[in-house]
Every structure is written in structure tokens, then in C-alpha cells.
Design a protein around this motif. Sequence first.
Motif, PDB file in Angstrom:
ATOM      1  N   MET A 112     -66.890   3.573  -4.372  1.00  0.00           N
ATOM      2  CA  MET A 112     -67.279   4.820  -5.021  1.00  0.00           C
ATOM      3  C   MET A 112     -68.728   4.736  -5.471  1.00  0.00           C
ATOM      4  SD  MET A 112     -65.764   6.593  -8.490  1.00  0.00           S
ATOM      5  CE  MET A 112     -64.153   6.878  -7.784  1.00  0.00           C
ATOM      6  N   THR A 113     -69.494   5.775  -5.188  1.00  0.00           N
ATOM      7  CA  THR A 113     -70.885   5.809  -5.625  1.00  0.00           C
ATOM      8  C   THR A 113     -70.956   5.804  -7.146  1.00  0.00           C
ATOM      9  OG1 THR A 113     -71.452   7.082  -3.664  1.00  0.00           O
ATOM     10  CG2 THR A 113     -73.038   7.066  -5.454  1.00  0.00           C
TER      11      THR A 113
ATOM     12  N   ALA B 257     -60.577   2.727 -15.621  1.00  0.00           N
ATOM     13  CA  ALA B 257     -61.132   2.374 -14.317  1.00  0.00           C
ATOM     14  C   ALA B 257     -62.630   2.126 -14.330  1.00  0.00           C
ATOM     15  CB  ALA B 257     -60.819   3.487 -13.311  1.00  0.00           C
ATOM     16  N   PHE B 258     -63.336   2.588 -15.366  1.00  0.00           N
ATOM     17  CA  PHE B 258     -64.803   2.625 -15.273  1.00  0.00           C
ATOM     18  C   PHE B 258     -65.481   1.527 -16.090  1.00  0.00           C
ATOM     19  CE2 PHE B 258     -63.031   6.748 -14.414  1.00  0.00           C
ATOM     20  CZ  PHE B 258     -63.573   7.001 -13.166  1.00  0.00           C
ATOM     21  N   ARG B 259     -66.549   1.027 -15.526  1.00  0.00           N
ATOM     22  CA  ARG B 259     -67.318  -0.048 -16.153  1.00  0.00           C
ATOM     23  C   ARG B 259     -68.767   0.391 -16.316  1.00  0.00           C
ATOM     24  NH1 ARG B 259     -70.540  -2.344 -12.352  1.00  0.00           N
ATOM     25  NH2 ARG B 259     -69.955  -2.027 -10.157  1.00  0.00           N
ATOM     26  N   ILE B 260     -69.483  -0.337 -17.176  1.00  0.00           N
ATOM     27  CA  ILE B 260     -70.888  -0.039 -17.432  1.00  0.00           C
ATOM     28  C   ILE B 260     -71.736  -1.262 -17.091  1.00  0.00           C
ATOM     29  CG2 ILE B 260     -72.611   0.507 -19.191  1.00  0.00           C
ATOM     30  CD1 ILE B 260     -70.393   1.885 -20.773  1.00  0.00           C
ATOM     31  N   GLU B 261     -72.786  -1.025 -16.355  1.00  0.00           N
ATOM     32  CA  GLU B 261     -73.833  -2.031 -16.171  1.00  0.00           C
ATOM     33  C   GLU B 261     -74.945  -1.614 -17.125  1.00  0.00           C
ATOM     34  OE1 GLU B 261     -76.892  -3.519 -12.686  1.00  0.00           O
ATOM     35  OE2 GLU B 261     -74.911  -2.729 -12.111  1.00  0.00           O
ATOM     36  N   VAL B 262     -75.104  -2.363 -18.199  1.00  0.00           N
ATOM     37  CA  VAL B 262     -75.941  -1.900 -19.304  1.00  0.00           C
ATOM     38  C   VAL B 262     -77.423  -1.964 -18.975  1.00  0.00           C
ATOM     39  CG1 VAL B 262     -74.229  -2.558 -21.030  1.00  0.00           C
ATOM     40  CG2 VAL B 262     -76.012  -4.183 -20.377  1.00  0.00           C
ATOM     41  N   ALA B 263     -78.169  -1.083 -19.619  1.00  0.00           N
ATOM     42  CA  ALA B 263     -79.627  -1.102 -19.536  1.00  0.00           C
ATOM     43  C   ALA B 263     -80.165  -2.177 -20.470  1.00  0.00           C
ATOM     44  CB  ALA B 263     -80.185   0.259 -19.929  1.00  0.00           C
ATOM     45  N   THR B 264     -81.306  -2.736 -20.127  1.00  0.00           N
ATOM     46  CA  THR B 264     -81.979  -3.714 -20.978  1.00  0.00           C
ATOM     47  C   THR B 264     -83.422  -3.256 -21.188  1.00  0.00           C
ATOM     48  OG1 THR B 264     -82.743  -5.048 -19.108  1.00  0.00           O
ATOM     49  CG2 THR B 264     -80.551  -5.553 -20.007  1.00  0.00           C
ATOM     50  N   LYS B 265     -84.129  -3.969 -22.032  1.00  0.00           N
ATOM     51  CA  LYS B 265     -85.528  -3.615 -22.288  1.00  0.00           C
ATOM     52  C   LYS B 265     -86.375  -3.733 -21.034  1.00  0.00           C
ATOM     53  CE  LYS B 265     -86.011  -6.417 -25.840  1.00  0.00           C
ATOM     54  NZ  LYS B 265     -86.640  -7.092 -27.004  1.00  0.00           N
ATOM     55  N   SER B 266     -86.043  -4.681 -20.184  1.00  0.00           N
ATOM     56  CA  SER B 266     -86.819  -4.879 -18.957  1.00  0.00           C
ATOM     57  C   SER B 266     -86.286  -4.069 -17.776  1.00  0.00           C
ATOM     58  CB  SER B 266     -86.830  -6.365 -18.585  1.00  0.00           C
ATOM     59  OG  SER B 266     -85.507  -6.828 -18.359  1.00  0.00           O
ATOM     60  N   ARG B 267     -85.091  -3.523 -17.931  1.00  0.00           N
ATOM     61  CA  ARG B 267     -84.485  -2.739 -16.847  1.00  0.00           C
ATOM     62  C   ARG B 267     -83.869  -1.472 -17.452  1.00  0.00           C
ATOM     63  NH1 ARG B 267     -79.486  -2.057 -14.839  1.00  0.00           N
ATOM     64  NH2 ARG B 267     -79.246  -1.626 -12.617  1.00  0.00           N
TER      65      ARG B 267
ATOM     66  N   VAL C 246     -72.869   3.574 -14.422  1.00  0.00           N
ATOM     67  CA  VAL C 246     -71.427   3.744 -14.626  1.00  0.00           C
ATOM     68  C   VAL C 246     -70.763   3.821 -13.261  1.00  0.00           C
ATOM     69  CG1 VAL C 246     -69.610   5.258 -15.504  1.00  0.00           C
ATOM     70  CG2 VAL C 246     -71.710   4.939 -16.824  1.00  0.00           C
ATOM     71  N   ALA C 247     -69.739   3.009 -13.043  1.00  0.00           N
ATOM     72  CA  ALA C 247     -69.042   3.000 -11.755  1.00  0.00           C
ATOM     73  C   ALA C 247     -67.587   2.601 -11.975  1.00  0.00           C
ATOM     74  CB  ALA C 247     -69.709   2.043 -10.779  1.00  0.00           C
ATOM     75  N   ALA C 248     -66.752   2.921 -11.005  1.00  0.00           N
ATOM     76  CA  ALA C 248     -65.357   2.489 -11.065  1.00  0.00           C
ATOM     77  C   ALA C 248     -65.267   1.019 -10.665  1.00  0.00           C
ATOM     78  CB  ALA C 248     -64.493   3.338 -10.141  1.00  0.00           C
ATOM     79  N   LYS C 249     -64.342   0.316 -11.262  1.00  0.00           N
ATOM     80  CA  LYS C 249     -64.094  -1.067 -10.882  1.00  0.00           C
ATOM     81  C   LYS C 249     -63.562  -1.096  -9.445  1.00  0.00           C
ATOM     82  CE  LYS C 249     -62.931  -1.900 -15.698  1.00  0.00           C
ATOM     83  NZ  LYS C 249     -61.851  -2.155 -16.680  1.00  0.00           N
ATOM     84  N   ASP C 250     -63.688  -2.251  -8.801  1.00  0.00           N
ATOM     85  CA  ASP C 250     -63.452  -2.339  -7.357  1.00  0.00           C
ATOM     86  C   ASP C 250     -62.089  -1.803  -6.914  1.00  0.00           C
ATOM     87  OD1 ASP C 250     -65.946  -3.409  -7.107  1.00  0.00           O
ATOM     88  OD2 ASP C 250     -65.282  -5.489  -6.881  1.00  0.00           O
ATOM     89  N   ILE C 251     -61.019  -2.263  -7.554  1.00  0.00           N
ATOM     90  CA  ILE C 251     -59.677  -1.867  -7.109  1.00  0.00           C
ATOM     91  C   ILE C 251     -59.460  -0.376  -7.328  1.00  0.00           C
ATOM     92  CG2 ILE C 251     -57.206  -2.172  -7.489  1.00  0.00           C
ATOM     93  CD1 ILE C 251     -57.769  -5.070  -8.248  1.00  0.00           C
ATOM     94  N   GLN C 252     -59.799   0.104  -8.518  1.00  0.00           N
ATOM     95  CA  GLN C 252     -59.611   1.520  -8.809  1.00  0.00           C
ATOM     96  C   GLN C 252     -60.507   2.394  -7.942  1.00  0.00           C
ATOM     97  OE1 GLN C 252     -59.958  -0.970 -11.022  1.00  0.00           O
ATOM     98  NE2 GLN C 252     -59.099  -0.455 -13.034  1.00  0.00           N
ATOM     99  N   ALA C 253     -61.712   1.907  -7.640  1.00  0.00           N
ATOM    100  CA  ALA C 253     -62.640   2.681  -6.814  1.00  0.00           C
ATOM    101  C   ALA C 253     -62.041   2.950  -5.442  1.00  0.00           C
ATOM    102  CB  ALA C 253     -63.961   1.937  -6.675  1.00  0.00           C
ATOM    103  N   GLU C 254     -61.296   1.998  -4.917  1.00  0.00           N
ATOM    104  CA  GLU C 254     -60.727   2.149  -3.579  1.00  0.00           C
ATOM    105  C   GLU C 254     -59.777   3.341  -3.499  1.00  0.00           C
ATOM    106  OE1 GLU C 254     -58.278  -0.470  -0.209  1.00  0.00           O
ATOM    107  OE2 GLU C 254     -58.969  -1.408  -2.071  1.00  0.00           O
TER     108      GLU C 254
ATOM    109  N   GLY D 191     -54.802   0.900   0.988  1.00  0.00           N
ATOM    110  CA  GLY D 191     -55.032  -0.462   0.519  1.00  0.00           C
ATOM    111  C   GLY D 191     -54.516  -1.452   1.550  1.00  0.00           C
ATOM    112  N   THR D 192     -53.671  -2.379   1.122  1.00  0.00           N
ATOM    113  CA  THR D 192     -53.099  -3.368   2.039  1.00  0.00           C
ATOM    114  C   THR D 192     -51.693  -2.984   2.490  1.00  0.00           C
ATOM    115  OG1 THR D 192     -52.242  -4.640   0.151  1.00  0.00           O
ATOM    116  CG2 THR D 192     -54.428  -5.232   0.975  1.00  0.00           C
ATOM    117  N   LYS D 193     -51.223  -1.800   2.075  1.00  0.00           N
ATOM    118  CA  LYS D 193     -49.862  -1.385   2.416  1.00  0.00           C
ATOM    119  C   LYS D 193     -49.793  -0.864   3.847  1.00  0.00           C
ATOM    120  CE  LYS D 193     -49.505   1.598  -0.962  1.00  0.00           C
ATOM    121  NZ  LYS D 193     -50.771   1.440  -1.689  1.00  0.00           N
TER     122      LYS D 193
END
Length: 216
Positions: free
Chosen positions: A1-2, A62-72, A77-85, A99-101
Motif C-alpha cells: 500500500m502506498t 494496521a497503521f504505523r508511523i515513520e517519525v520525522a526528525t530534525k535532520s529528516r 504513515v503506512a499500513a503494516k506489511d500484513i495488513q497492507a496486503e 495471501g497464501t490461501k
Amino acid sequence: MTSIDIRANLKPLQRAFIGLSAKQVPFATSLALNALAKGVVAQEKDEVSDTFDTPTPFTLNAFRIEVATKSRPIARVAAKDIQAEYLEPYVVGGNRSLGTKRGMLAPREITLNQYGNLAKGKLASLKGKPGVFIGKVTTRNGKVVNGVWQRPTSAARRVGNKGGKARTGLKLLIQFEDTTPVRKRFDFFGRATAYLKANAAREFDAALKRAFATAK
């Protein structure tokens, strides 16, 4: 998922930082972006509840955050791998994920959990039960049905021979079906965009005040 990249047009913020130590600008920016990212996650959780009937906690979270930093200065915000599928088709369209079914598991004569789904590990537990098998069965009308079947017990057969209703036949517990196009749409981007437009100024103002308060 984008994923959603939460950035900012920093020009208004930079103008507001007149008189503030320059080293506090990246700090304030990261504060605002991470606060907005948390807000987007909360909105996506609400979108899950609005889109799906009785979603599981696994899907709600399902959703996770890749946090911002002072240098970046980017929060993602994106869905975790399994839920994103399995959520992705609801965002961009297409068929439900297998999935694998081997096929979609369509419960028939079997108890479901509180979320209306098969309990985790249910299929595996059924495989070891006496009288249960997985395979294709041709019904009386000639239709071939692939799934998990339960043979009647010997007692049920005796009752059936005396006139019991359909007790001598196989019971279809779970049917394996081909995947189908999703019927609902999950407005991942629309919900996030609306939240950012409504709250970006407020969060940057709060970050500015905090940066002033901690400046030395």
C-alpha cells in the motif's frame, strides 16, 4: 500500500521563527509533523471502523508511523506489511487478497468469532478432527464444491436411515471460493488529506510555542 508522506510548506513557519534561535526550527518542524502523523493514524483507524463491519483489533491497528526528525523533516504513515496486503485492494481497487490461501475461506456450517470471522487456527484444527476432510465433492445437482467437509457420525447415519432429515449427508463447514473484486472502498488518502488541511496550521502553531518555550 502506498504511504502518505507528511511534509510541509515551511515558508510560513520560517517567517514565524523570526527571533527564534535557528537551531529550534528543525525541532519545531519535527514536532508538528509527528503530531500530524499521529492524527492521521487516528483518522485511518476511524476509517477502518466506518468501512468494515466489526473489524478486528489487528485491522484497526494496521497503521504505523515513520517519525520525522530534525535532520529528516518527513513523517510517513503506512499500513503494516500484513495488513497492507489485504487492505490495498480496498484502497486502489481489484480483487480481494488471497495471501497464501488456495481460495477465499467462506464459512458455512461453522461457528464464527465475535468479529464474524473464522477463529485463528480454526482451519488447522479442523484438519486433525475425525470425520473431517478437505477436498472436492460433487453435489446432487452436479456442482463441484471444494472445501472442508464433515462426514456424518455412525449414529447420525442410523438416525438418517430411519427418516432423519439430511443427516446422512456430508456437511460443508468451509467452502473455498475464487477471489472476487472488493465491494467497498477505503478512503486512505482522502481521510488523511482532509485531516492535514484542517489541522496543519494548528499543529505548527503549537510546535512554534513549544519551541519558544524550550529555546535557550
